[in-house]
Design an enzyme around this catalytic site. Structure first.
Site, PDB file in Angstrom:
ATOM      1  N   GLY A  12       0.822  -1.214   0.000  1.00 22.58           N
ATOM      2  CA  GLY A  12       0.000   0.000   0.000  1.00 22.58           C
ATOM      3  C   GLY A  12       0.846   1.249   0.000  1.00 22.58           C
ATOM      4  O   GLY A  12       1.830   1.347   0.738  1.00 22.58           O
ATOM      5  N   ASN A  15      -2.170   7.324   1.741  1.00 27.43           N
ATOM      6  CA  ASN A  15      -1.826   8.398   2.693  1.00 27.43           C
ATOM      7  C   ASN A  15      -0.724   7.981   3.651  1.00 27.43           C
ATOM      8  O   ASN A  15       0.244   8.711   3.862  1.00 27.43           O
ATOM      9  CB  ASN A  15      -3.069   8.766   3.524  1.00 27.43           C
ATOM     10  CG  ASN A  15      -4.089   9.494   2.695  1.00 27.43           C
ATOM     11  OD1 ASN A  15      -3.778  10.491   2.053  1.00 27.43           O
ATOM     12  ND2 ASN A  15      -5.308   8.989   2.683  1.00 27.43           N
ATOM     13  N   VAL A 132      -4.684   2.256  16.352  1.00 31.37           N
ATOM     14  CA  VAL A 132      -5.534   2.992  17.292  1.00 31.37           C
ATOM     15  C   VAL A 132      -4.919   4.354  17.598  1.00 31.37           C
ATOM     16  O   VAL A 132      -3.771   4.455  18.046  1.00 31.37           O
ATOM     17  CB  VAL A 132      -5.731   2.214  18.617  1.00 31.37           C
ATOM     18  CG1 VAL A 132      -6.602   3.015  19.581  1.00 31.37           C
ATOM     19  CG2 VAL A 132      -6.356   0.851  18.347  1.00 31.37           C
ATOM     20  N   GLU A 190     -11.158   7.130   6.267  1.00 33.89           N
ATOM     21  CA  GLU A 190     -10.953   5.814   5.673  1.00 33.89           C
ATOM     22  C   GLU A 190     -11.303   5.885   4.182  1.00 33.89           C
ATOM     23  O   GLU A 190     -12.002   6.813   3.740  1.00 33.89           O
ATOM     24  CB  GLU A 190     -11.859   4.778   6.357  1.00 33.89           C
ATOM     25  CG  GLU A 190     -11.515   4.553   7.810  1.00 33.89           C
ATOM     26  CD  GLU A 190     -10.064   4.146   8.013  1.00 33.89           C
ATOM     27  OE1 GLU A 190      -9.655   3.092   7.510  1.00 33.89           O
ATOM     28  OE2 GLU A 190      -9.319   4.896   8.668  1.00 33.89           O
ATOM     29  N   LYS A 205     -11.454   0.198  16.925  1.00 37.24           N
ATOM     30  CA  LYS A 205     -10.396   0.592  17.864  1.00 37.24           C
ATOM     31  C   LYS A 205     -10.789   0.236  19.296  1.00 37.24           C
ATOM     32  O   LYS A 205      -9.951  -0.229  20.074  1.00 37.24           O
ATOM     33  CB  LYS A 205     -10.129   2.089  17.726  1.00 37.24           C
ATOM     34  CG  LYS A 205      -9.504   2.442  16.373  1.00 37.24           C
ATOM     35  CD  LYS A 205      -9.601   3.919  16.087  1.00 37.24           C
ATOM     36  CE  LYS A 205      -8.918   4.276  14.776  1.00 37.24           C
ATOM     37  NZ  LYS A 205      -9.224   5.626  14.308  1.00 37.24           N
TER      38      LYS A 205
HETATM   39  N1  LIG Z   1      -5.179   7.703   7.123  1.00 42.15           N
HETATM   40  C1  LIG Z   1      -5.036   7.652   8.424  1.00 42.15           C
HETATM   41  O1  LIG Z   1      -4.998   8.668   9.110  1.00 42.15           O
HETATM   42  C2  LIG Z   1      -4.884   6.346   9.109  1.00 42.15           C
HETATM   43  C3  LIG Z   1      -5.023   5.157   8.446  1.00 42.15           C
HETATM   44  N2  LIG Z   1      -4.889   3.977   9.111  1.00 42.15           N
HETATM   45  C4  LIG Z   1      -5.018   2.707   8.408  1.00 42.15           C
HETATM   46  O2  LIG Z   1      -3.916   2.554   7.531  1.00 42.15           O
HETATM   47  C5  LIG Z   1      -4.321   1.842   6.367  1.00 42.15           C
HETATM   48  C6  LIG Z   1      -4.042   2.692   5.142  1.00 42.15           C
HETATM   49  O3  LIG Z   1      -4.758   3.904   5.258  1.00 42.15           O
HETATM   50  P1  LIG Z   1      -4.564   5.072   4.194  1.00 42.15           P
HETATM   51  O4  LIG Z   1      -3.158   5.124   3.756  1.00 42.15           O
HETATM   52  O5  LIG Z   1      -5.207   6.274   4.757  1.00 42.15           O
HETATM   53  O6  LIG Z   1      -5.471   4.520   3.017  1.00 42.15           O
HETATM   54  P2  LIG Z   1      -5.402   4.916   1.478  1.00 42.15           P
HETATM   55  O7  LIG Z   1      -6.727   4.545   0.900  1.00 42.15           O
HETATM   56  O8  LIG Z   1      -4.890   6.291   1.303  1.00 42.15           O
HETATM   57  O9  LIG Z   1      -4.269   3.930   0.936  1.00 42.15           O
HETATM   58  C7  LIG Z   1      -4.442   2.564   0.764  1.00 42.15           C
HETATM   59  C8  LIG Z   1      -3.647   2.197  -0.445  1.00 42.15           C
HETATM   60  O10 LIG Z   1      -3.634   0.778  -0.569  1.00 42.15           O
HETATM   61  C9  LIG Z   1      -3.903   0.460  -1.914  1.00 42.15           C
HETATM   62  N3  LIG Z   1      -4.537  -0.858  -1.957  1.00 42.15           N
HETATM   63  C10 LIG Z   1      -5.783  -1.177  -1.568  1.00 42.15           C
HETATM   64  N4  LIG Z   1      -5.986  -2.480  -1.777  1.00 42.15           N
HETATM   65  C11 LIG Z   1      -4.850  -2.984  -2.307  1.00 42.15           C
HETATM   66  C12 LIG Z   1      -4.440  -4.260  -2.771  1.00 42.15           C
HETATM   67  N5  LIG Z   1      -5.282  -5.270  -2.744  1.00 42.15           N
HETATM   68  N6  LIG Z   1      -3.187  -4.409  -3.240  1.00 42.15           N
HETATM   69  C13 LIG Z   1      -2.331  -3.361  -3.287  1.00 42.15           C
HETATM   70  N7  LIG Z   1      -2.660  -2.110  -2.892  1.00 42.15           N
HETATM   71  C14 LIG Z   1      -3.907  -1.945  -2.421  1.00 42.15           C
HETATM   72  C15 LIG Z   1      -4.848   1.554  -2.405  1.00 42.15           C
HETATM   73  O11 LIG Z   1      -4.807   1.668  -3.806  1.00 42.15           O
HETATM   74  C16 LIG Z   1      -4.270   2.772  -1.715  1.00 42.15           C
HETATM   75  O12 LIG Z   1      -3.240   3.366  -2.470  1.00 42.15           O
HETATM   76  C17 LIG Z   1      -5.795   1.491   6.579  1.00 42.15           C
HETATM   77  O13 LIG Z   1      -5.897   0.238   7.166  1.00 42.15           O
HETATM   78  C18 LIG Z   1      -6.264   2.569   7.556  1.00 42.15           C
HETATM   79  O14 LIG Z   1      -7.357   2.151   8.320  1.00 42.15           O
HETATM   80  C19 LIG Z   1      -4.583   3.917  10.444  1.00 42.15           C
HETATM   81  C20 LIG Z   1      -4.440   5.065  11.156  1.00 42.15           C
HETATM   82  C21 LIG Z   1      -4.601   6.365  10.564  1.00 42.15           C
HETATM   83  N1  LIG Z   2     -10.018   7.310   9.642  1.00 43.43           N
HETATM   84  C1  LIG Z   2      -9.310   7.229  10.871  1.00 43.43           C
HETATM   85  C2  LIG Z   2      -7.850   7.200  10.614  1.00 43.43           C
HETATM   86  C3  LIG Z   2      -7.067   6.854  11.794  1.00 43.43           C
HETATM   87  O1  LIG Z   2      -7.243   5.833  12.435  1.00 43.43           O
HETATM   88  C4  LIG Z   2      -9.645   8.423  11.731  1.00 43.43           C
HETATM   89  O2  LIG Z   2     -10.232   9.369  11.216  1.00 43.43           O
HETATM   90  O3  LIG Z   2      -9.336   8.389  12.929  1.00 43.43           O
HETATM   91 NA    NA Z   3      -1.393   4.668  18.158  1.00 44.61          NA
END
Ligand SMILES: NC(=O)C1=CN([C@@H]2O[C@H](COP(=O)(O)OP(=O)(O)OC[C@H]3O[C@@H](n4cnc5c(N)ncnc54)[C@H](O)[C@@H]3O)[C@@H](O)[C@H]2O)C=CC1
Ligand SMILES: N[C@@H](CC=O)C(=O)O
Ligand code: NA
Length: 431
Positions: A12, A15, A132, A190, A205
């Site tokens: 991935g 973000n 979390v 998300e 969480k």
């Molecule tokens: N954005 C945030 O503030 C936070 C996010 N998270 C978690 O981190 C993880 C990533 O979040 P983000 O980066 O915000 O999401 P995002 O949607 O920006 O990035 C996810 C990336 O993974 C890629 N992807 C999805 N399925 C795939 C697959 N099967 N094979 C290869 N690539 C694939 C997507 O194309 C995308 O580029 C999630 O589990 C989210 O819940 C956790 C804490 C905070």
């Molecule tokens: N979508 C989540 C990302 C971090 O866990 C949030 O808004 O808290």
């Molecule tokens: Na944390």
């Protein structure tokens, strides 16, 4: 310094993933010093190798063959989100003895036990500080620092997106949809923001936190969930008038022989520390028998802050790899069960739209009393109509009542001909 590089596979590049790639590449030397071995990002699994990213890396690092990348790595960092194929890929890594760092709370809150079991079998480590409250260290304090104490309650704001939306509605009068769009643009939400606004992200969480805090196995199915989609501008305005602010709170508390786990919009007094948690910040209070009350505060969402938590987990895993020895399994010896909502006691703020006639208010307060729901304050405002057909809004703040009593009371009030609508029922905490 060990000469053999620790090979990292990143799944991935959104973000968070793109910020992790940046830190792994830009800080490679410092990381090597701290770990005692060089670190090599061997590839990044993505769906589309030509897509534009937040941080550009050498194009040859991108691949669509996640399985081959996992097989070639020592440590896998999963930041794709969702249940599948993330679950299968993490299992592949753990079964192969490779430690995994993940921020995937949705997956951990559903299949965490299965993943932990796979890790334990091979001595691999599964770490998820990012899952979390973003950058805030809360998983490790619960898993390690407080492992010798008895936690009784964990309460807090655990979703940045909804905190951002509610804060914007409260401080600038922003519309829900506009604030959500901005939270998405800032990388807080998300991929499907329904998970944020319907409370499922905070519930995931809460399940993770409750499992660690109470040494038991909880999943998202054990959590009572109410999101913020029903919170209106009128609710926010009424909260301001009554000296409150609305926050989406996650509460995990010891309840007799079990644990009550819930996520719901909550009115918090303006003077309470949670009221000054703004933007996408999170705050988590932990109460433990011996430690007393602890508060954890910081950025709860966003690419770079979340990447910081991911890197912390990675360094810890890599250090252990250099020293040797298996990962640390989690304990679920207490085997506590989740309790139902009916006996949970809280205060409530109830909004009603009623016909403004003689006896209407008296009738409503009588019904509250008959259901053992004691009223603390009551406020009535004229809404519309002339003297003959006047409609009023009523806002009642109650003393502490059980969920069961309040629910029954609301059903009787709702059936009154003079009550047009129950506009809101929101819990009150912190007084
Ligand atoms: N954005 C945030 O503030 C936070 C996010 N998270 C978690 O981190 C993880 C990533 O979040 P983000 O980066 O915000 O999401 P995002 O949607 O920006 O990035 C996810 C990336 O993974 C890629 N992807 C999805 N399925 C795939 C697959 N099967 N094979 C290869 N690539 C694939 C997507 O194309 C995308 O580029 C999630 O589990 C989210 O819940 C956790 C804490 C905070
Ligand atoms: N979508 C989540 C990302 C971090 O866990 C949030 O808004 O808290
Ligand atoms: Na944390």
């Amino acid at each position: 310094m060990n000469n053999q590089a620790i090979k990292v596979a990143l799944l991935g590049a959104g973000n968070v993933g793109s910020q992790v790639a940046r830190m792994l590449l830009q800080d490679a030397e410092t990381l090597a010093q701290r770990i005692g071995a060089p670190v090599e990002l061997i590839g990044i699994a993505v769906r589309d190798t030509s897509a534009k990213r937040h941080f550009e890396v050498d194009a040859s690092l991108y691949t669509t063959d996640a399985d081959a990348l996992i097989d070639a790595a020592d440590v896998v960092i999963e930041l794709t989100g969702g249940i599948e194929p993330a679950r299968t890929r993490i299992l592949r890594a753990l079964t192969g003895g490779k430690s995994v760092v993940s921020g995937n709370k949705a997956l951990l809150a559903k299949h965490g036990m299965e993943l932990q079991a796979a890790a334990k079998k091979t001595g691999a480590q599964l770490s998820y500080e990012a899952a979390v409250a973003g950058a805030i260290p809360i998983i490790r304090p619960l898993r390690d620092s407080l492992a010798g104490d008895n936690v009784t309650r964990v309460l807090g704001i655990m979703n940045g997106t909804t905190n951002y939306i509610l804060d914007q509605m409260d401080t600038t009068g922003a519309q829900f949809e506009d604030a959500l769009a901005e939270a998405q643009r800032l990388g807080y939400a998300e991929a499907d923001p329904t998970a944020d606004v319907e409370g499922h992200d905070a519930a995931s969480k809460a399940a993770i936190v409750a499992s660690l805090a109470f040494h038991s196995e909880f999943t998202i199915d054990d959590v009572h969930i109410e999101g913020i989609t029903s919170v209106t501008a009128d609710d926010v305005e009424a909260a301001v008038a009554d000296g409150f602010v609305i926050k989406l709170l996650a509460v995990c508390e010891r309840d007799g022989d079990g644990v009550n786990i819930r996520v719901n919009p909550t009115l918090v007094p303006r003077k309470h520390p949670l009221a000054s948690v703004h933007d996408a910040f999170n705050a988590v209070f932990v109460q433990a028998d011996n430690a007393g009350e602890l508060m954890f505060y910081g950025p709860g969402a966003g690419g770079a802050p979340t990447a910081s938590a991911v890197l912390g987990d990675f360094v810890s895993i890599a250090r252990r790899m250099v020293l040797g020895g298996p990962g640390i399994p989690e304990s679920s010896h207490a085997s506590l069960q989740a309790t139902a909502m009916k006996d949970v006691v809280s205060r409530y703020s109830v909004g009603l739209e009623v016909e403004d006639k003689i006896g209407v208010l008296a009738n409503i307060t009588r019904i509250f009393a008959e259901h053992s729901v004691s009223i603390q304050t009551i406020r009535q405002n004229h809404l519309s109509g002339d003297e003959e057909n006047s409609i009023s809004s009523i806002r009642i703040v109650t003393h502490r009542a059980t969920d069961a009593d309040l629910t029954k009371c609301m059903a009787v009030v709702d059936a009154l001909d003079t009550v047009r609508e129950i506009t809101s029922v929101i819990r009150v905490e912190g007084e």
